[in-house]
Design a protein around this motif. Structure first.
Motif, PDB file in Angstrom:
ATOM      1  N   TRP A 357       0.807  -1.216   0.000  1.00  0.00           N
ATOM      2  CA  TRP A 357       0.000   0.000   0.000  1.00  0.00           C
ATOM      3  C   TRP A 357       0.848   1.277   0.000  1.00  0.00           C
ATOM      4  CZ3 TRP A 357      -4.727  -0.146  -1.563  1.00  0.00           C
ATOM      5  CH2 TRP A 357      -5.485  -1.304  -1.391  1.00  0.00           C
ATOM      6  N   GLY A 358       2.128   1.154  -0.313  1.00  0.00           N
ATOM      7  CA  GLY A 358       2.957   2.343  -0.498  1.00  0.00           C
ATOM      8  C   GLY A 358       3.613   2.872   0.754  1.00  0.00           C
ATOM      9  N   GLY A 359       3.504   2.147   1.847  1.00  0.00           N
ATOM     10  CA  GLY A 359       4.162   2.588   3.068  1.00  0.00           C
ATOM     11  C   GLY A 359       5.557   2.015   3.193  1.00  0.00           C
ATOM     12  N   ALA A 360       6.244   2.405   4.251  1.00  0.00           N
ATOM     13  CA  ALA A 360       7.595   1.916   4.504  1.00  0.00           C
ATOM     14  C   ALA A 360       7.746   1.660   5.991  1.00  0.00           C
ATOM     15  CB  ALA A 360       8.638   2.926   4.039  1.00  0.00           C
ATOM     16  N   VAL A 361       8.245   0.473   6.325  1.00  0.00           N
ATOM     17  CA  VAL A 361       8.504   0.156   7.729  1.00  0.00           C
ATOM     18  C   VAL A 361       9.707   0.960   8.191  1.00  0.00           C
ATOM     19  CG1 VAL A 361       9.146  -1.647   9.358  1.00  0.00           C
ATOM     20  CG2 VAL A 361       7.504  -2.147   7.521  1.00  0.00           C
ATOM     21  N   ASP A 362       9.497   1.807   9.173  1.00  0.00           N
ATOM     22  CA  ASP A 362      10.593   2.639   9.681  1.00  0.00           C
ATOM     23  C   ASP A 362      11.485   1.849  10.624  1.00  0.00           C
ATOM     24  OD1 ASP A 362      11.584   5.599   9.992  1.00  0.00           O
ATOM     25  OD2 ASP A 362      11.474   4.777  12.030  1.00  0.00           O
ATOM     26  N   LYS A 363      10.862   1.030  11.466  1.00  0.00           N
ATOM     27  CA  LYS A 363      11.657   0.221  12.387  1.00  0.00           C
ATOM     28  C   LYS A 363      10.788  -0.841  13.041  1.00  0.00           C
ATOM     29  CE  LYS A 363      13.066   3.627  14.919  1.00  0.00           C
ATOM     30  NZ  LYS A 363      12.399   4.790  14.281  1.00  0.00           N
ATOM     31  N   PHE A 364      11.436  -1.882  13.544  1.00  0.00           N
ATOM     32  CA  PHE A 364      10.817  -2.890  14.395  1.00  0.00           C
ATOM     33  C   PHE A 364      11.337  -2.673  15.808  1.00  0.00           C
ATOM     34  CE2 PHE A 364      11.169  -5.014  10.224  1.00  0.00           C
ATOM     35  CZ  PHE A 364       9.827  -5.292   9.988  1.00  0.00           C
ATOM     36  N   VAL A 365      10.434  -2.571  16.735  1.00  0.00           N
ATOM     37  CA  VAL A 365      10.807  -2.439  18.146  1.00  0.00           C
ATOM     38  C   VAL A 365      10.222  -3.636  18.877  1.00  0.00           C
ATOM     39  CG1 VAL A 365      10.787  -0.985  20.199  1.00  0.00           C
ATOM     40  CG2 VAL A 365      10.727   0.059  17.926  1.00  0.00           C
ATOM     41  N   GLY A 366      11.011  -4.704  18.940  1.00  0.00           N
ATOM     42  CA  GLY A 366      10.502  -5.932  19.536  1.00  0.00           C
ATOM     43  C   GLY A 366       9.385  -6.494  18.686  1.00  0.00           C
ATOM     44  N   ASP A 367       8.181  -6.582  19.282  1.00  0.00           N
ATOM     45  CA  ASP A 367       7.019  -7.086  18.558  1.00  0.00           C
ATOM     46  C   ASP A 367       6.221  -5.965  17.916  1.00  0.00           C
ATOM     47  OD1 ASP A 367       6.374  -6.142  21.136  1.00  0.00           O
ATOM     48  OD2 ASP A 367       4.446  -7.180  21.057  1.00  0.00           O
ATOM     49  N   GLN A 368       6.718  -4.745  17.973  1.00  0.00           N
ATOM     50  CA  GLN A 368       6.000  -3.581  17.454  1.00  0.00           C
ATOM     51  C   GLN A 368       6.559  -3.159  16.099  1.00  0.00           C
ATOM     52  OE1 GLN A 368       6.417   0.567  19.132  1.00  0.00           O
ATOM     53  NE2 GLN A 368       4.327   0.146  19.858  1.00  0.00           N
ATOM     54  N   VAL A 369       5.643  -2.719  15.216  1.00  0.00           N
ATOM     55  CA  VAL A 369       6.018  -2.223  13.886  1.00  0.00           C
ATOM     56  C   VAL A 369       5.659  -0.754  13.803  1.00  0.00           C
ATOM     57  CG1 VAL A 369       5.648  -2.422  11.398  1.00  0.00           C
ATOM     58  CG2 VAL A 369       5.642  -4.469  12.827  1.00  0.00           C
ATOM     59  N   MET A 370       6.624   0.054  13.331  1.00  0.00           N
ATOM     60  CA  MET A 370       6.377   1.465  13.069  1.00  0.00           C
ATOM     61  C   MET A 370       6.533   1.691  11.569  1.00  0.00           C
ATOM     62  SD  MET A 370       8.556   4.785  14.357  1.00  0.00           S
ATOM     63  CE  MET A 370       8.334   6.391  13.587  1.00  0.00           C
ATOM     64  N   ALA A 371       5.434   2.132  10.926  1.00  0.00           N
ATOM     65  CA  ALA A 371       5.445   2.346   9.477  1.00  0.00           C
ATOM     66  C   ALA A 371       5.052   3.776   9.158  1.00  0.00           C
ATOM     67  CB  ALA A 371       4.492   1.378   8.782  1.00  0.00           C
ATOM     68  N   ILE A 372       5.600   4.298   8.051  1.00  0.00           N
ATOM     69  CA  ILE A 372       5.372   5.671   7.639  1.00  0.00           C
ATOM     70  C   ILE A 372       4.846   5.680   6.206  1.00  0.00           C
ATOM     71  CG2 ILE A 372       6.439   7.913   7.209  1.00  0.00           C
ATOM     72  CD1 ILE A 372       6.263   7.177  10.155  1.00  0.00           C
ATOM     73  N   PHE A 373       3.777   6.468   6.012  1.00  0.00           N
ATOM     74  CA  PHE A 373       3.247   6.748   4.677  1.00  0.00           C
ATOM     75  C   PHE A 373       3.456   8.235   4.422  1.00  0.00           C
ATOM     76  CE2 PHE A 373       1.211   2.996   6.172  1.00  0.00           C
ATOM     77  CZ  PHE A 373       0.909   2.213   5.073  1.00  0.00           C
TER      78      PHE A 373
END
Length: 621
Positions: A357-373
């Motif tokens: 969907w055009g986003g980008a995963v900024d980082k993985f923090v353990g079991d957490q996903v941070m994505a930026i559109f």
């Protein structure tokens, strides 16, 4: 079968963005007519290096053999010629000694007797003695006695003042004519000429035989040289062929194999340098996996600068945070290895959807996903990604639960707004990321989201409008905010149609069409390229059109999946030069096969290119 909508097959054929192209027109330069040399150079440049090397060696060998033959024949002919002239000289001197006395006494009997002895030799064609005026005094052909010889060769022999050789014809036969003057008083008074004619037939026959022998020897050398040349050319160019295949493999994006170095010459050095390049590309590829796509993009945009600088600027983004619920209790019940394996499956699922969907995963923090559109209008893409993540997790969890495996639930929070994006950190180590209050709000929403929930801020609902259906929730107080935050739970969204993740790949499968005979049997198996697959359908790439509604029997056989044959229908078809893309819907795929496909589609680090040999026969599942 599940109630998965059949238009899921249509999603496999969703067209991507089409780049606008601008045509530029310029006057074509006048090309001069190619010369013969340029044409020859063009032809030679298109020939394989192997044939160039072999041809050059053969050409050199042929020139060497030909040159040696010319020199040998010339030398051999000269030797035979000298030998023949020596025999003729001896005979004509013998005849001249006898002829002197005969001419002085006017008695030809002794001369004729000598001539008779001379012509008994098989190579002697004629023998004669003439007087000083060219009149035949004695001749091997008695009928010529008294004749005055006036041919050019006769005149040349008559004018000779010493031993003289010439080539002439006698009765249409090539002969070597040897003539010597008969003189008196210390060779000052010429009284006649003695002449001998030797046939050159034996000489020419001997030379011909030598040429034939030499020709066969030369052909033998050339044949052996041809084999040796091609063998040597193959030895020299085989490393180039291997290197070319390696370059083609790398050009296709496959960095798994190095090129074998088979020599220590210049080609071997080039191959070794090429392998070092592959290792560098592997290293770069591995390093990119540890970086977000925005970080990689930033590095590429600044690759011409000598140093990346700390700092950033304001940008509008949509932030998506997802977090596994009950992760702590799961960690206590499972080994670390099992936890990592389980988390990677779900993190891989989320990453695939976000990227789609055009986003980008900024980082993985353990079991957490941070994505930026990035950019305005990306709110709907983030919401669609969140809904698909929850749908995919629900489908995967049902399969894992039925198989007695551990499953997890995810909570998602989304918010939009201005943030600071740039290089953060120190001079020695930095991270290209985003910070700001709007990022914190998305993280807080994720923290309060229940399993399976997608919570969004009012900014998101205002932007997506009627493209989604949501339920307004009571405002919540979040850390860092004085006023409660208005939130909503997304229930449905337009555009997010799939409920099962499709695995993208490029592999070979076999298929056959039904209903091509009176008995309703299938036709001969064909090969197609499988572009993606889910438990409800797939996308096939074929070389010729197949009508919508056609029934196919498709066989898959991949490592980790096993052999599955399914009856399917063509629901959509689109031409994409030079192939045709078919949207396929599975009709009678059994539950056990569905489970296998779903689990296989979610495998992490599964190499879809291994064990892709199509089976000769496979039991229908």
């Amino acid at each position: 079968m599940s109630d998965e909508p059949k238009n899921a097959a249509q999603n496999a054929l969703e067209p991507g963005p089409v780049a606008q192209q601008t045509a530029f027109y310029a006057a074509e330069p006048e090309n001069p007519q190619p010369t013969i040399l340029s044409r020859m150079f063009g032809v030679l440049s298109s020939i394989s290096v192997r044939y160039k090397i072999a041809g050059t060696l053969i050409l050199i060998l042929t020139l060497a053999v030909a040159s040696l033959g010319v020199l040998t024949f010339a030398r051999q002919t000269q030797i035979l010629q000298h030998a023949m002239e020596g025999r003729a000289s001896d005979l004509v001197l013998q005849l001249a000694n006898v002829g002197k006395e005969g001419l002085l006494t006017k008695q030809e009997l002794q001369i004729f007797s000598t001539i008779t002895d001379i012509v008994k030799r098989t190579d002697v064609v004629y023998a004669m003695v003439t007087d000083n005026e060219g009149r035949v005094f004695a001749h091997s052909d008695f009928s010529r006695k008294g004749m005055i010889l006036s041919d050019p060769s006769d005149q040349a022999a008559l004018k000779a003042d010493s031993l003289f050789f010439q080539k002439t014809l006698f009765n249409n036969e090539a002969v070597l004519d040897a003539a010597i003057p008969i003189t008196l008083k210390a060779k000052t008074l010429k009284i006649g000429v003695a002449r001998i004619g030797l046939s050159e037939k034996d000489l020419n026959e001997a030379i011909r035989k030598q040429k034939v022998v030499y020709l066969w020897v030369a052909l033998g050398f050339i044949a052996v040289g041809l084999l040796v040349s091609f063998a040597l050319a193959r030895v020299l160019t085989k490393p180039l062929d291997t290197l070319t295949k390696g370059i083609q493999t790398v050009a296709s994006g496959d960095l798994r194999n190095l090129v074998m170095v088979v020599s220590k010459d210049e080609i071997g050095k080039v191959t070794d340098v090429f392998n070092q390049m592959i290792l560098s590309l592997r290293e770069k590829t591995h390093m990119e996996k540890y970086l977000s796509s925005s970080t990689v993009k930033n590095i590429r945009e600044n690759r011409d600068t000598t140093q990346l600088k700390l700092g950033g600027g304001k940008k509008y983004v949509t932030a998506l945070f997802s977090d596994v619920r009950g992760f702590t209790s799961l960690s206590e019940k499972m080994s670390p290895e099992e936890v990592v394996t389980l988390m990677n499956i779900y993190l891989n699922l989320q990453t695939a959807v976000i990227n789609h969907w055009g986003g980008a995963v900024d980082k993985f923090v353990g079991d957490q996903v941070m994505a930026i559109f990035e950019g305005l209008g990306t709110e709907i893409s983030a919401v669609r990604a969140a809904i698909e993540i929850q749908r995919y997790c629900t489908a995967l969890n049902s399969i894992r639960t039925a198989a007695g495996q551990t499953s997890v639930s995810i909570g998602i929070g989304i918010n939009s707004g201005d943030v600071v994006m740039g290089n953060m950190g120190s001079e020695s180590q930095m991270d290209y990321t985003v910070i700001g209050d709007n990022i914190n709000i998305a993280a807080r929403l994720c923290g309060i989201a229940k399993p399976g929930q997608v919570l969004v801020s009012k900014i998101i609902t205002d932007e997506i409008g009627d493209k989604a259906r949501w339920k307004v929730l009571p405002p919540v107080s979040v850390k860092g905010k004085d006023k409660p935050l208005e939130i909503a739970e997304i229930e449905e969204v337009a555009g997010a149609m799939r409920r099962h993740m499709r695995k993208a790949l490029d592999a070979k499968v076999t298929y056959s069409l039904e209903g091509l005979s009176d008995e309703g049997l299938s036709d001969e198996p064909n090969t197609a390229a499988l572009k993606n697959i889910s438990c409800f359908g797939c996308l096939l790439e074929v070389g010729f059109p197949i009508a919508i509604g056609s029934k196919l029997n498709i066989t898959f056989n991949f490592s980790g999946l096993g052999c599955i044959t399914v009856r399917a229908s063509v629901y959509h078809s689109r031409k994409q030069e030079p192939f045709y893309h078919l949207g396929i819907y599975f009709e009678d795929l059994q539950e056990e096969a569905q489970t296998r496909i779903i689990q296989w589609s979610h495998r992490v680090n599964a190499d879809s290119s291994e064990s892709l040999l199509l089976p000769e026969s496979c039991t229908k599942t």
